[in-house]
Write a protein that holds these residues in place. Structure first.
Motif, short mmCIF file in Angstrom:
data_model
loop_
_atom_site.label_atom_id
_atom_site.label_comp_id
_atom_site.label_asym_id
_atom_site.label_seq_id
_atom_site.Cartn_x
_atom_site.Cartn_y
_atom_site.Cartn_z
N UNK A 146 0.81 -1.21 0.00
CA UNK A 146 0.00 0.00 0.00
C UNK A 146 0.85 1.26 0.00
N UNK A 147 1.84 1.30 0.88
CA UNK A 147 2.72 2.46 0.95
C UNK A 147 3.56 2.58 -0.33
N UNK A 148 4.02 1.46 -0.85
CA UNK A 148 4.84 1.50 -2.05
C UNK A 148 4.04 1.94 -3.27
N UNK A 149 2.81 1.45 -3.40
CA UNK A 149 1.97 1.89 -4.51
C UNK A 149 1.66 3.39 -4.41
N UNK A 166 -1.39 -5.67 -9.30
CA UNK A 166 -0.31 -5.57 -8.31
C UNK A 166 -0.34 -6.83 -7.45
N UNK A 167 0.72 -7.60 -7.54
CA UNK A 167 0.78 -8.88 -6.83
C UNK A 167 1.87 -8.85 -5.76
N UNK A 168 1.90 -9.93 -4.97
CA UNK A 168 3.00 -10.19 -4.06
C UNK A 168 3.80 -11.37 -4.62
N UNK A 169 4.88 -11.72 -3.96
CA UNK A 169 5.78 -12.75 -4.49
C UNK A 169 5.04 -14.06 -4.73
N UNK A 183 -4.72 -12.98 -5.12
CA UNK A 183 -3.98 -12.89 -3.88
C UNK A 183 -4.78 -13.61 -2.80
N UNK A 184 -4.23 -13.69 -1.60
CA UNK A 184 -4.88 -14.45 -0.53
C UNK A 184 -5.48 -13.50 0.50
N UNK A 185 -6.30 -13.99 1.42
CA UNK A 185 -6.94 -13.12 2.42
C UNK A 185 -5.95 -12.43 3.36
N UNK A 214 -7.56 1.19 -7.63
CA UNK A 214 -8.18 -0.01 -7.07
C UNK A 214 -8.24 -1.16 -8.07
N UNK A 215 -8.31 -0.84 -9.34
CA UNK A 215 -8.38 -1.90 -10.36
C UNK A 215 -7.14 -2.78 -10.36
N UNK A 216 -6.06 -2.32 -9.74
CA UNK A 216 -4.83 -3.13 -9.68
C UNK A 216 -4.91 -4.25 -8.65
N UNK A 217 -5.90 -4.20 -7.76
CA UNK A 217 -6.00 -5.20 -6.70
C UNK A 217 -6.66 -6.47 -7.25
N UNK A 218 -6.00 -7.62 -7.10
CA UNK A 218 -6.52 -8.86 -7.69
C UNK A 218 -7.63 -9.49 -6.87
N UNK A 219 -8.25 -10.50 -7.44
CA UNK A 219 -9.26 -11.31 -6.75
C UNK A 219 -8.63 -11.96 -5.51
N UNK A 220 -9.42 -12.06 -4.45
CA UNK A 220 -8.97 -12.73 -3.23
C UNK A 220 -9.44 -14.19 -3.27
N UNK A 221 -8.50 -15.11 -3.12
CA UNK A 221 -8.80 -16.55 -3.18
C UNK A 221 -8.43 -17.20 -1.86
N UNK A 222 -9.33 -17.96 -1.28
CA UNK A 222 -9.07 -18.72 -0.05
C UNK A 222 -8.51 -20.08 -0.44
N UNK A 223 -7.23 -20.27 -0.16
CA UNK A 223 -6.53 -21.45 -0.63
C UNK A 223 -6.87 -22.75 0.05
#
Length: 541
Positions: A146-149, A166-169, A183-185, A214-223
């Motif tokens: 969030x801060x980096x974006x 915008x993803x994480x590793x 991304x995950x929860x 906000x459009x950069x935030x991906x779907x949240x998937x519960x693994x």
């Protein structure tokens, strides 16, 4: 227990956990009961630059993951046909931008990257910042996406314009494994969401000034509930079977804590990972979270309904020990004696035994990114207090180790009551003397898990639940985690008394030093500006 492979669409007897750290990517094979079968690891790399930059090549990280999986296939006969599912986790925070055709926009900003510090200072003054903290449970720091974006949006908006997500590793690896942007929860809610609902939160996004992004935030998937199949391209690259279910794990610190025993049902147990960084966490029901007045720390969801981890993280833990050992190495090399880091590590127990407890105070803020737990100050720096001519090198090593213990206590105190028991993981957990220092610092017995690769195990546990190997996470924990916890090691009463005495001094002094750190940072900036040629100054983020 109904774990028969006949209950799974594809019969097999192996679960794979992938754990992509900052410097090492690991692929680990487990049997269905959690016994580790084999591990393959590939050294990764990252680059540092001006202004606190710390970046990693995204394509290399994926190639390293592929290499680790292929190496695992060489170690485990018939791995492709035997694999029931794959779970993936990775280093947290940071920003991994992906554009058209799933091509990286540039190198990823890591959690180590400190360039967003001025934007963090700006955002902290936002009227919505406390509301953001109440939703996310997470204080602002330079590590976070969030801060980096927000910083990129101010100084390099063109990069965000080229990005589609915008993803994480771990999300980046999941995309390469499955073709799915998600991304995950855990990372979604502690950065942009609400830890109670595990969904994105409008106030949190607005407080970061990112409504237009906000459009950069991906779907949240519960693994633990949803998997996606290994893509044909990924199968061809790794040698694994196309269609193998892949579970998107939670952030690595949660996966490591899960595998090491942060949540096994006992009240008030906690888990500390003492590795390059220090991660200190309590698992508790979401409604029992204690949010401190300073607005620091994290609240990160666990893959257990209604349970979260409250977290405080030190920017540097064993990096401090590496530094003090490197001082000795430099001196010895200057005298023509070349020694390895491993040689020096073998002497730590002796130095810790020879050093006098509580003789010197050390604040372990050795990272150039400052500190993030239990306070946030990018200008914070390490230092010794109380040195005299009577002190030798063993006292310095002892002080550095005790600084890690004091920092751990500082973090737990910020989350409420100290834990009744402390589970340890990370490289430092192998040191009996350091275990005793940590036990005495928090005045709690410590237990160490026999689990070697806790992060990969946590990811594999999620895959196990998602594919029906276990009916729920609690039943998986009872077989994968609880039996591996060692005997409790009680703290030394005398050492407890010593640390009870010096901790208030440690905490008070780090508060008093804030102004000095800020002044030194200003002087460093002025000195750098005077020596750098004008042509080297850029307006980029």
């Amino acid at each position: 227990m109904a774990r028969a492979v006949d209950a799974i669409m594809h019969k097999g007897d192996i679960l794979i956990g992938i754990d992509s750290g900052t410097s090492v990517v690991k692929a680990v094979a487990f049997d269905l009961s959690g016994t580790q079968i084999a591990v393959a690891s590939v050294t990764n790399a990252y680059d540092t630059g001006a202004g606190g930059a710390a970046t990693q090549c995204m394509s290399r990280t994926w190639k390293d993951c592929v290499t680790a999986l292929k190496q695992l296939g060489n170690l485990v006969e018939g791995l492709s046909g035997r694999t029931v599912a794959i779970g993936v986790t990775g280093q947290g925070d940071g920003t991994w931008l992906v554009g058209r055709d799933n091509v990286p926009v540039g190198d990823a900003w890591l959690w180590l990257d400190a360039r967003a510090a001025p934007t963090v200072s700006l955002l902290e003054g936002n009227a919505l910042n406390r509301a953001r903290f109440e939703a996310t449970g997470t204080g602002l720091n330079t590590c976070q996406q969030g801060a980096q974006l927000a910083h990129m949006d101010r100084f390099d908006p063109a990069s965000l314009d080229r990005a589609e997500v915008a993803l994480h590793c771990k999300d980046w690896l999941y995309l390469n494994l499955t073709g799915v942007r998600a991304t995950d929860p855990s990372e979604a809610s502690f950065t942009f969401g609400n830890f109670r609902t595990r969904q994105y939160n409008d106030v949190a996004i607005e407080a970061l000034g990112l409504r237009q992004r906000r459009h950069l935030l991906p779907e949240i998937v519960e693994g633990t509930e949803t998997t996606h199949g290994l893509s044909d391209a990924a199968a061809q690259a790794t040698g694994l079977r196309a269609g193998t279910p892949v579970s998107l794990g939670y952030v690595d610190m949660v996966m490591t804590a899960l595998g090491a025993g942060v949540y096994t049902g006992e009240a008030d147990a906690a888990c500390s990972t003492i590795g390059s960084t220090g991660v200190h966490m309590h698992a508790r029901p979401a409604e029992e979270v204690h949010l401190n007045a300073e607005g620091t720390g994290y609240v990160i969801a666990l893959p257990v309904p209604g349970i979260v981890t409250q977290v405080q993280t030190n920017m540097a833990a064993t990096l401090n020990l590496d530094w003090v050992l490197n001082i000795a190495a430099d001196v010895m090399r200057g005298m023509g004696q070349d020694v390895s880091h491993r040689d020096l590590v073998s002497h730590i127990e002796g130095w810790l035994a020879a050093g006098k407890p509580g003789a010197i105070l050390y604040h372990p803020y050795i990272s150039e990114a400052g500190e993030r737990g239990p306070f946030v100050n990018a200008n914070a720096r390490a230092g010794f207090t109380g040195l005299s001519a009577a002190n030798g090198y063993a006292d310095l090593v002892r002080a550095v180790a005790e600084g890690l213990g004091m920092a751990a206590r500082d973090c737990y105190a910020a989350m409420g009551a100290l834990p009744s028991e402390l589970r340890l993981t990370g490289g430092a957990a192998r040191s009996p003397a350091l275990r005793q220092i940590l036990a005495a610092a928090v005045n709690a017995p410590v237990r160490v898990s026999a689990r070697d690769e806790a992060g990969a195990a946590g990811a594999a546990m999620m895959a196990a639940v998602a594919t029906g190997v276990y009916p729920d996470m609690r039943s998986c924990i009872s077989e994968w985690v609880t039996p591996l916890l060692g005997q409790a090691e009680a703290p030394d009463p005398g050492l407890v008394r010593t640390y009870e005495t010096i901790f208030p001094v440690f905490a008070g002094l780090r508060r008093d030093l804030a102004g000095t750190w800020d002044l030194l940072a200003k002087l460093r900036t002025e000195s750098r500006d005077e020596t750098e040629p004008a042509s080297s100054v850029t307006t980029g983020a």
